[in-house]
Scaffold this motif. Structure first.
Motif, short mmCIF file in Angstrom:
data_model
loop_
_atom_site.label_atom_id
_atom_site.label_comp_id
_atom_site.label_asym_id
_atom_site.label_seq_id
_atom_site.Cartn_x
_atom_site.Cartn_y
_atom_site.Cartn_z
N ARG A 71 1.39 8.49 -7.25
CA ARG A 71 0.55 7.32 -7.01
C ARG A 71 0.24 7.14 -5.53
N PRO A 72 -1.03 7.16 -5.16
CA PRO A 72 -1.40 6.95 -3.75
C PRO A 72 -1.35 5.46 -3.42
N PRO A 73 -1.30 5.11 -2.14
CA PRO A 73 -1.36 3.69 -1.77
C PRO A 73 -2.65 3.07 -2.28
N GLN A 74 -2.59 1.83 -2.71
CA GLN A 74 -3.76 1.13 -3.21
C GLN A 74 -4.54 0.50 -2.07
N PRO A 127 9.19 0.48 -4.13
CA PRO A 127 8.69 1.55 -3.25
C PRO A 127 7.24 1.42 -2.82
N LEU A 128 6.44 0.62 -3.50
CA LEU A 128 5.03 0.51 -3.12
C LEU A 128 4.76 -0.61 -2.12
N ILE A 129 5.79 -1.40 -1.81
CA ILE A 129 5.62 -2.46 -0.81
C ILE A 129 5.56 -1.82 0.58
N TYR A 165 3.48 -5.48 -5.82
CA TYR A 165 4.29 -6.69 -5.73
C TYR A 165 5.24 -6.89 -6.91
N ILE A 166 5.04 -6.16 -8.00
CA ILE A 166 5.93 -6.33 -9.16
C ILE A 166 6.63 -5.04 -9.57
N LEU A 167 6.25 -3.92 -8.97
CA LEU A 167 6.81 -2.64 -9.41
C LEU A 167 8.12 -2.35 -8.70
N ASP A 168 9.21 -2.40 -9.46
CA ASP A 168 10.50 -2.02 -8.90
C ASP A 168 11.07 -0.87 -9.71
N ILE A 169 12.09 -0.25 -9.16
CA ILE A 169 12.72 0.90 -9.79
C ILE A 169 14.13 0.50 -10.23
N ASP A 170 14.29 0.31 -11.53
CA ASP A 170 15.60 -0.06 -12.06
C ASP A 170 16.30 1.09 -12.75
#
Length: 197
Positions: free
Chosen positions: A190-193, A103-105, A172-177
């Motif tokens: 979490r706001p956009p970085q 979701p952060l991509i 780049y590594i945070l996924d939701i499993d």
């Protein structure tokens, strides 16, 4: 440039719900497809499990640069979906392989990696961990299409040179499993970085 976006998995650890969970006012899969399109990528979305619901979740994004295809063999693993998607990509263009549960991509992450396009595979690396999306040269299309039966891209890439691009963005590594990971993401607010450098 183009993007093969995988949205076919069973999502067993999230009770099959993850791609349809709300994030920033829309399902996770909608966010993934929207960001790909905002990056000006010809986007091929591969559906599988709950295909009709996934298609309905992104129907408002319909445009000339979005193609939705279905993998009837999605239960045999991600490799089969990658192969189905590869058959619909443009032959002479580099391409990303990306996941719908990250979701952060955002569009800027694709643009950042696109600057490193070479004749080799390119992957982001955050604190020593390789992530997604993966950027591949056109020559990889035939390699993927010629895979016989189920296969894993991780194993396939291990046979080739991969250029790791060190990044400072966890996206780049945070996924939701799992549902717990999803709840943690939502609770974090979490706001956009900052843009990748």
């Amino acid at each position: 440039m183009q993007n093969l976006l995988l949205a076919a998995g069973l999502g067993l650890r999230s009770e099959g719900k993850k791609l349809l969970l709300p994030y920033r006012g829309a399902p996770l899969v909608h966010h993934a497809v929207q960001q790909s399109l905002l990056a000006d990528l010809f986007t091929v979305v591969v559906t599988g499990y709950r295909a009709d619901e996934v298609r309905a979740a992104i129907e408002d994004l319909a445009c000339d640069t979005l193609l939705i295809v279905h993998n009837p063999d999605y239960e045999q693993g991600q490799g089969t979906s990658t192969r189905v998607g590869a058959c619909h990509l443009r032959e002479a263009e580099s391409f990303f392989i990306s996941l719908s549960d990250m979701p952060l991509i955002e569009a800027r992450h694709y643009r950042h990696l696109a600057r490193y396009a070479t004749h080799t595979a390119v992957r982001p690396r955050y604190k020593g961990r390789l992530g997604h999306p993966v950027l591949l040269p056109p020559s990889f299309l035939s390699i993927i299409k010629n895979q016989d039966g189920p296969f894993a891209m991780r194993s396939l890439l291990s046979s080739y040179e991969v250029q790791a691009i060190d990044v400072e963005d966890e996206a780049y590594i945070l996924d939701i499993d799992t549902l717990d990971e999803y709840r943690a993401l939502v609770a974090s607010g979490r706001p956009p970085q900052s843009p990748p450098s």
